[in-house]
Design a protein around this motif. Structure first.
Motif, short mmCIF file in Angstrom:
data_model
loop_
_atom_site.label_atom_id
_atom_site.label_comp_id
_atom_site.label_asym_id
_atom_site.label_seq_id
_atom_site.Cartn_x
_atom_site.Cartn_y
_atom_site.Cartn_z
N GLN A 19 1.75 2.44 -3.39
CA GLN A 19 0.56 2.76 -4.11
C GLN A 19 0.23 4.43 -3.97
O GLN A 19 -0.63 5.13 -4.64
CB GLN A 19 -0.57 1.99 -4.15
CG GLN A 19 -0.30 0.68 -4.15
CD GLN A 19 0.25 0.19 -5.43
OE1 GLN A 19 0.01 0.59 -6.49
NE2 GLN A 19 1.55 -0.87 -5.45
N TYR B 11 0.62 -1.05 0.16
CA TYR B 11 -0.04 0.03 -0.10
C TYR B 11 0.93 1.39 -0.17
O TYR B 11 0.47 2.31 -0.58
CB TYR B 11 -0.76 -0.05 1.19
CG TYR B 11 -2.10 -0.98 1.14
CD1 TYR B 11 -3.16 -0.37 0.15
CD2 TYR B 11 -2.23 -1.94 1.69
CE1 TYR B 11 -4.49 -1.31 0.09
CE2 TYR B 11 -3.34 -2.82 1.68
CZ TYR B 11 -4.26 -2.28 0.73
OH TYR B 11 -5.48 -3.46 0.64
N ASN C 87 -3.49 4.54 -5.39
CA ASN C 87 -3.90 3.89 -6.43
C ASN C 87 -4.71 2.66 -6.44
O ASN C 87 -4.35 1.57 -6.61
CB ASN C 87 -2.63 3.52 -7.46
CG ASN C 87 -1.98 4.79 -8.02
OD1 ASN C 87 -2.47 5.91 -8.27
ND2 ASN C 87 -0.74 4.83 -7.99
N CYS C 88 -5.62 2.69 -5.39
CA CYS C 88 -6.57 1.71 -5.18
C CYS C 88 -8.14 2.20 -5.35
O CYS C 88 -8.47 3.21 -4.72
CB CYS C 88 -6.48 1.35 -3.71
SG CYS C 88 -4.68 0.45 -3.40
N MET D 93 -9.62 -3.97 -4.03
CA MET D 93 -8.66 -3.54 -2.82
C MET D 93 -9.27 -2.04 -2.57
O MET D 93 -8.29 -1.13 -2.57
CB MET D 93 -7.31 -3.72 -2.90
CG MET D 93 -6.94 -5.07 -3.27
SD MET D 93 -5.00 -5.23 -3.73
CE MET D 93 -5.32 -4.67 -5.27
#
Length: 333
Positions: free
Chosen positions: A76, A73, A132-133, A139
């Protein structure tokens, strides 16, 4: 069958704005260095988040588990308005049962500076941090702000203090779609791809002293000096025109010399309107002086209200010749 989407909550625990290096009004950007702490509440007991594998998780059956680690994470994290952003540090630590991401960034960020009120403008320098989720992905992530969040800003790290003043408060808001918004964010989103973001802004106010003394005050003084022409007699129209033409040239040369202090915009600022008013006053005075000179010429029957330099030269030469011949005649007598 793949696992159902598991919503993760990233809570802002700490934000420290350490430095604001530059505010570039020409390129609409600023440089900032800051430290931020994001936490997964209860993440210290989550076997997936505490994994030390930063790669995307793949199960024994060769299919993705969609249960990545906190390290994944952290990779991201992105910025909606980032231009040249560098991650200076990243740590994943356990704290009171939670899992914290301690991130350190420095870079250049875009900001659409609103300069209509220049030089009395103030700007909100905003950093839009996102991840970027997708919200509707496998997710999903949601940002939140801790009620005990530690938000600080270091005034000594504000480099452009010669031209700007910085408030010691920071405005923070998250994406409205996450349910905690108090302002409109800048998010990377479309009808089918929506990414959460958290935004924080530093408030900067411009110092007007330099611009007022170098640009506004000289223009005011020259436009006031244009009233000098009304102190001259009406019959001295040539002098009135010369005074006004000199002021016109001076005000335009002063503006050209001060262009480096003025931002490049495609619209009029307050300062532009003010300078235009000063220039218009001087130009109207110059036109009035020219018209008065013309009327004086027509009234007196002269061919020109201005001095004829060639005639003066010829007259001076003839006068010199007459003066020189007079002593010669006396000597001959």
């Amino acid at each position: 069958m793949s696992a159902a989407p598991l919503m993760r909550v990233l809570e802002l625990r700490r934000l420290e704005v350490q430095r604001v290096h530059e505010i570039d009004t020409a390129n609409h950007c600023f440089d900032m260095t800051f430290f931020v702490t994001l936490a997964f509440p209860g993440g210290a007991t989550d076997e997936y988040l505490t994994s030390e594998i930063a790669e995307f998780p793949i199960g024994e059956d060769g299919k993705p588990t969609f249960r990545p680690s906190a390290l994944w994470y952290s990779e991201q994290i992105d910025f909606n308005n980032g231009r040249e952003v560098q991650q200076l540090g990243c740590k994943v630590l356990q704290e009171d049962g939670d899992l914290e991401l301690r991130l350190y960034y420095s870079g250049k960020f875009h900001e659409s500076l609103e300069l209509q009120d220049y030089p009395f403008d103030d700007q909100y320098l905003t950093v839009s941090l996102c991840i970027n989720c997708r919200r509707d992905g496998k997710m999903p992530v949601r940002f939140a702000i801790s009620k005990e969040a530690d938000i600080t800003i270091d005034p000594s790290g504000f480099a452009p203090r010669a031209t700007w003043r910085m408030d010691r408060s920071v405005l923070i808001y998250v994406d409205p779609m996450d349910g905690d918004a108090s302002a409109t964010p800048r998010t990377r989103s479309s009808s089918s791809r929506q990414f959460p973001s958290i935004n924080f802004s530093v408030h900067a106010r411009r110092r007007q002293g330099v611009v007022m003394h170098a640009v506004a005050l000289p223009s005011f003084m020259m436009s006031t000096l244009s009233l000098i022409q009304y102190c001259l007699p009406l019959e001295e129209s040539v002098d009135r025109v010369n005074v006004m033409l000199t002021l016109v040239l001076t005000v335009f040369l002063t503006k050209l010399a001060a262009m480096g202090l003025m931002p490049e915009t495609s619209y009029f600022t307050i300062l532009d309107r003010y300078l235009f008013a000063c220039e218009s006053l001087i130009m109207l005075g110059a036109i009035e002086s020219g018209m008065l000179a013309y009327v004086t010429m027509r009234t007196e029957g002269s061919t020109s209200p201005f001095v004829n330099v060639d005639a003066l030269v010829e007259e001076s030469a003839s006068s010199s010749g007459s003066t020189a011949s007079a002593p010669a005649a006396d000597a001959g007598g």
